[in-house]
Design an enzyme around this catalytic site. Structure first.
Site, PDB file in Angstrom:
ATOM      1  N   GLY A 166       0.774  -1.234   0.000  1.00  0.00           N
ATOM      2  CA  GLY A 166       0.000   0.000   0.000  1.00  0.00           C
ATOM      3  C   GLY A 166       0.810   1.291   0.000  1.00  0.00           C
ATOM      4  O   GLY A 166       0.231   2.362   0.180  1.00  0.00           O
ATOM      5  N   GLY A 167       2.115   1.189  -0.218  1.00  0.00           N
ATOM      6  CA  GLY A 167       2.943   2.402  -0.233  1.00  0.00           C
ATOM      7  C   GLY A 167       2.441   3.403  -1.260  1.00  0.00           C
ATOM      8  O   GLY A 167       2.134   4.562  -0.936  1.00  0.00           O
ATOM      9  N   ASP A 219       3.186  -0.844 -10.487  1.00  0.00           N
ATOM     10  CA  ASP A 219       4.436  -1.013  -9.727  1.00  0.00           C
ATOM     11  C   ASP A 219       4.689  -2.520  -9.735  1.00  0.00           C
ATOM     12  O   ASP A 219       4.286  -3.238  -8.824  1.00  0.00           O
ATOM     13  CB  ASP A 219       4.226  -0.463  -8.313  1.00  0.00           C
ATOM     14  CG  ASP A 219       5.503  -0.419  -7.504  1.00  0.00           C
ATOM     15  OD1 ASP A 219       6.578  -0.246  -8.102  1.00  0.00           O
ATOM     16  OD2 ASP A 219       5.426  -0.563  -6.264  1.00  0.00           O
ATOM     17  N   CYS A 263      11.585  -2.047  -8.783  1.00  0.00           N
ATOM     18  CA  CYS A 263      12.719  -1.762  -7.884  1.00  0.00           C
ATOM     19  C   CYS A 263      13.895  -2.631  -8.332  1.00  0.00           C
ATOM     20  O   CYS A 263      14.498  -3.321  -7.525  1.00  0.00           O
ATOM     21  CB  CYS A 263      12.331  -1.994  -6.431  1.00  0.00           C
ATOM     22  SG  CYS A 263      11.618  -3.596  -6.130  1.00  0.00           S
ATOM     23  N   ASP A 304      -7.099 -10.330 -11.028  1.00  0.00           N
ATOM     24  CA  ASP A 304      -6.002 -10.508 -11.968  1.00  0.00           C
ATOM     25  C   ASP A 304      -6.008  -9.297 -12.915  1.00  0.00           C
ATOM     26  O   ASP A 304      -7.084  -8.783 -13.243  1.00  0.00           O
ATOM     27  CB  ASP A 304      -6.261 -11.803 -12.760  1.00  0.00           C
ATOM     28  CG  ASP A 304      -5.070 -12.162 -13.613  1.00  0.00           C
ATOM     29  OD1 ASP A 304      -4.240 -12.955 -13.144  1.00  0.00           O
ATOM     30  OD2 ASP A 304      -4.962 -11.624 -14.739  1.00  0.00           O
TER      31      ASP A 304
HETATM   32  N1  SAM Z   1       2.986  -0.930  -5.041  1.00  0.00           N
HETATM   33  C1  SAM Z   1       3.292  -1.614  -3.805  1.00  0.00           C
HETATM   34  C2  SAM Z   1       3.672  -0.577  -2.769  1.00  0.00           C
HETATM   35  O1  SAM Z   1       4.066   0.533  -3.135  1.00  0.00           O
HETATM   36  O2  SAM Z   1       3.545  -0.882  -1.573  1.00  0.00           O
HETATM   37  C3  SAM Z   1       4.343  -2.682  -3.993  1.00  0.00           C
HETATM   38  C4  SAM Z   1       3.984  -3.645  -5.070  1.00  0.00           C
HETATM   39  S1  SAM Z   1       5.063  -4.995  -5.269  1.00  0.00           S
HETATM   40  C5  SAM Z   1       6.428  -4.276  -6.037  1.00  0.00           C
HETATM   41  C6  SAM Z   1       4.312  -5.873  -6.542  1.00  0.00           C
HETATM   42  C7  SAM Z   1       2.973  -6.481  -6.219  1.00  0.00           C
HETATM   43  O3  SAM Z   1       2.511  -7.177  -7.391  1.00  0.00           O
HETATM   44  C8  SAM Z   1       2.998  -7.518  -5.121  1.00  0.00           C
HETATM   45  O4  SAM Z   1       2.085  -7.166  -4.122  1.00  0.00           O
HETATM   46  C9  SAM Z   1       2.601  -8.819  -5.790  1.00  0.00           C
HETATM   47  O5  SAM Z   1       1.789  -9.637  -4.986  1.00  0.00           O
HETATM   48  C10 SAM Z   1       1.827  -8.355  -7.000  1.00  0.00           C
HETATM   49  N2  SAM Z   1       1.835  -9.344  -8.096  1.00  0.00           N
HETATM   50  C11 SAM Z   1       2.513 -10.503  -8.179  1.00  0.00           C
HETATM   51  N3  SAM Z   1       2.240 -11.141  -9.334  1.00  0.00           N
HETATM   52  C12 SAM Z   1       1.366 -10.379  -9.995  1.00  0.00           C
HETATM   53  C13 SAM Z   1       0.690 -10.510 -11.238  1.00  0.00           C
HETATM   54  N4  SAM Z   1       0.891 -11.545 -12.028  1.00  0.00           N
HETATM   55  N5  SAM Z   1      -0.155  -9.521 -11.581  1.00  0.00           N
HETATM   56  C14 SAM Z   1      -0.359  -8.459 -10.810  1.00  0.00           C
HETATM   57  N6  SAM Z   1       0.268  -8.285  -9.620  1.00  0.00           N
HETATM   58  C15 SAM Z   1       1.112  -9.225  -9.214  1.00  0.00           C
END
Ligand code: SAM
Length: 468
Positions: free
Chosen positions: A109-110, A173, A226, A156
């Site tokens: 949630g950032g 992100d 990142c 999804d």
């Molecule tokens: N934006 C968040 C923040 O600022 O706190 C961090 C997001 S993190 C980099 C990426 C997120 O994408 C994770 O929560 C992960 O569960 C999700 N994710 C993983 N596989 C995915 C997919 N196939 N499609 C969409 N999201 C996915």
């Protein structure tokens, strides 16, 4: 010096040339601690060191034990790595109002809490996370942040094609190989491999292609990772610009930010290296959608969402500030949601799996109201309506651990519990003691027995400094 996987080291050395040794040694340096304050809850911050790209971002001199700070639990600030706060620049430097916004990969949630603070009250934020357990954490953080114009979904990316041309801004992100986190999270390096990085690049393209139809004509898609891997970064922006109808987004950067601009087929991209910035590795770029999308058919008819009845509204009316909100009823539970966004909620509900929306005001059981925890920490409660009890730090921590307690308080029934006058939850005065209303699943689980008296006071001096 930290030992890097050989192929990562070779690649970074090729990318950075003479800067590589500085980059390599920065991976062993201390990490920076930063938080972003909630502008709806915090008026004055007494921290001297500002994150230059974000108005509400600050560095802390040492890492506090955030769990011990009741104001953290009350959503007055979010602990966020500072490079990620750059997202703000895409919104403040854009001359368009973003009214329907999707944060596609949002947990924990950032970026969503940040977007929630940057968007006007009349905008809708749909915050999505595909993994259900992570969507619950996302909901918790957004509830604590407290704004009502938010819907959390657990879908999804391809599900969003059911809302063609709907969003003015989409933030992706993306899940990535995490090379920018090697310093902060050594397990990221253990999990790293060339094969996994290549797999991430493909998955990111799939995510981008899946969500692209949901972006409106003229809408902006902000992409970030990142990681430093060009295949997950510039090459994906190039691919997007070559396969979709797009325009570039160029930001004005200040020299002292030390952000590196790179090029992806004529599209500017922004790289954050830990030897240049006071933050972790990060990549971001944005594109505007040029093509004309299919028009979403919007229902103008009367809402089919269940509204609270007259007698219920009578019970609920004093609990909220006088804002344009509507009260929805789901069995015994009542939710407050911005009235102007009701048709948006209806549309999103008909297309996606929602796990949270608006603010839960409470439940009415046998004619009496049990206030929702979300209401206490929201930005819409009419706080002066409730009797309140302000707790000192040690007791506030006990409350957040869900301990029952005794107080000299005469007002029976539900009391708003505050710490430094900021609401942290509810407790019911039943005469000889208080029943703790803090949500079980959010309670502090760490052992706090060693943090009492001077030891606790010492920790409290490290908390983010908020002046009242
Ligand atoms: N934006 C968040 C923040 O600022 O706190 C961090 C997001 S993190 C980099 C990426 C997120 O994408 C994770 O929560 C992960 O569960 C999700 N994710 C993983 N596989 C995915 C997919 N196939 N499609 C969409 N999201 C996915």
């Amino acid at each position: 010096m930290i030992i890097l996987p050989a192929s990562f080291e070779n690649r970074m050395s090729r990318i950075l040339g003479p800067e590589f040794p500085a980059f390599h040694s920065s991976l062993s340096a201390d990490i920076h601690h930063s938080v972003r304050f909630n502008p709806k809850k915090v008026v004055t911050v007494a921290e001297p060191s500002h994150v230059p790209t974000c108005q509400t971002g600050y560095y802390l001199p040492v890492r506090p034990i955030y769990t011990l700070d009741p104001l953290f639990h009350a959503g007055l600030y979010y602990v966020q790595e500072s490079s990620s706060m750059f997202l703000e620049q895409f919104l403040v430097q854009s001359n368009k109002k973003q009214l329907r916004v999707l944060d596609l990969c949002a947990a924990p949630g950032g970026k969503s809490t940040h977007l929630s603070s940057l968007l006007p009250d009349e905008a809708l934020l749909v915050s999505n996370e595909v993994i259900h357990s992570r969507a619950m954490v996302l909901s918790e953080n957004l509830k604590k942040w407290g704004n009502p114009n938010v819907i959390v979904t657990c879908c999804d990316p391809r599900d969003f094609s059911r809302l063609p041309g709907y969003f003015d801004l989409i933030v992706v992100d993306a899940p990535c190989s995490g090379e920018g986190l090697f310093r902060r999270d050594p397990s990221a390096m253990e999990e790293w491999s060339e094969a996994n990085a290549a797999h991430c690049a493909l998955r990111q393209r799939r995510i981008l292609a899946d969500v692209w139809p949901a972006l409106a004509e003229g809408g902006m898609l902000v992409y970030s990772t990142c990681t430093f891997n060009p295949a997950e970064n510039e090459e994906n922006i190039s691919w997007l610009s070559e396969t979709m109808e797009t325009e570039a987004v160029e930001l004005e950067l200040r020299k002292e930010w030390n952000i590196v601009t790179t090029d992806a087929s004529g599209y500017p991209c922004y790289r954050f290296y830990p030897h240049n910035v006071a933050g972790e590795g990060f990549f971001t770029a944005a594109v505007i959608k040029k093509e004309i999308p299919a028009v979403t058919s919007r229902s103008k008819s009367k809402t089919t969402l269940p509204l609270a009845g007259k007698s219920e509204l009578h019970l609920l009316s004093n609990l909220l500030q006088n804002l344009p909100l509507v009260q929805l009823k789901f069995e015994e539970t009542f939710l407050a949601f911005p009235s102007a966004l009701l048709s948006e909620l209806e549309l999103v509900k008909s297309s996606l799996r929602i796990v949270h929306a608006g603010v839960k005001v409470g439940e009415i059981k046998q004619g009496s109201l049990i206030p929702g925890h979300e209401l206490a920490v929201s930005t819409i409660a009419n706080k002066s309506f409730f009797p309140s009890v302000d707790l000192p730090l040690e007791q506030a921590i006990g409350f957040l651990k869900r301990e029952d307690f005794q107080l000299n308080c005469t007002v029976k029934g539900w009391n708003l519990i505050t710490y430094r006058n900021h609401p942290i939850g509810w407790a019911k005065n039943i005469g000889n003691r208080f029943n703790n209303g803090y949500p079980k699943e959010w309670r502090i689980r760490m052992s706090t027995s060693e943090y009492t008296g001077e030891r606790l006071a010492e920790e409290a001096r490290k908390f983010p400094q908020i002046t009242l």
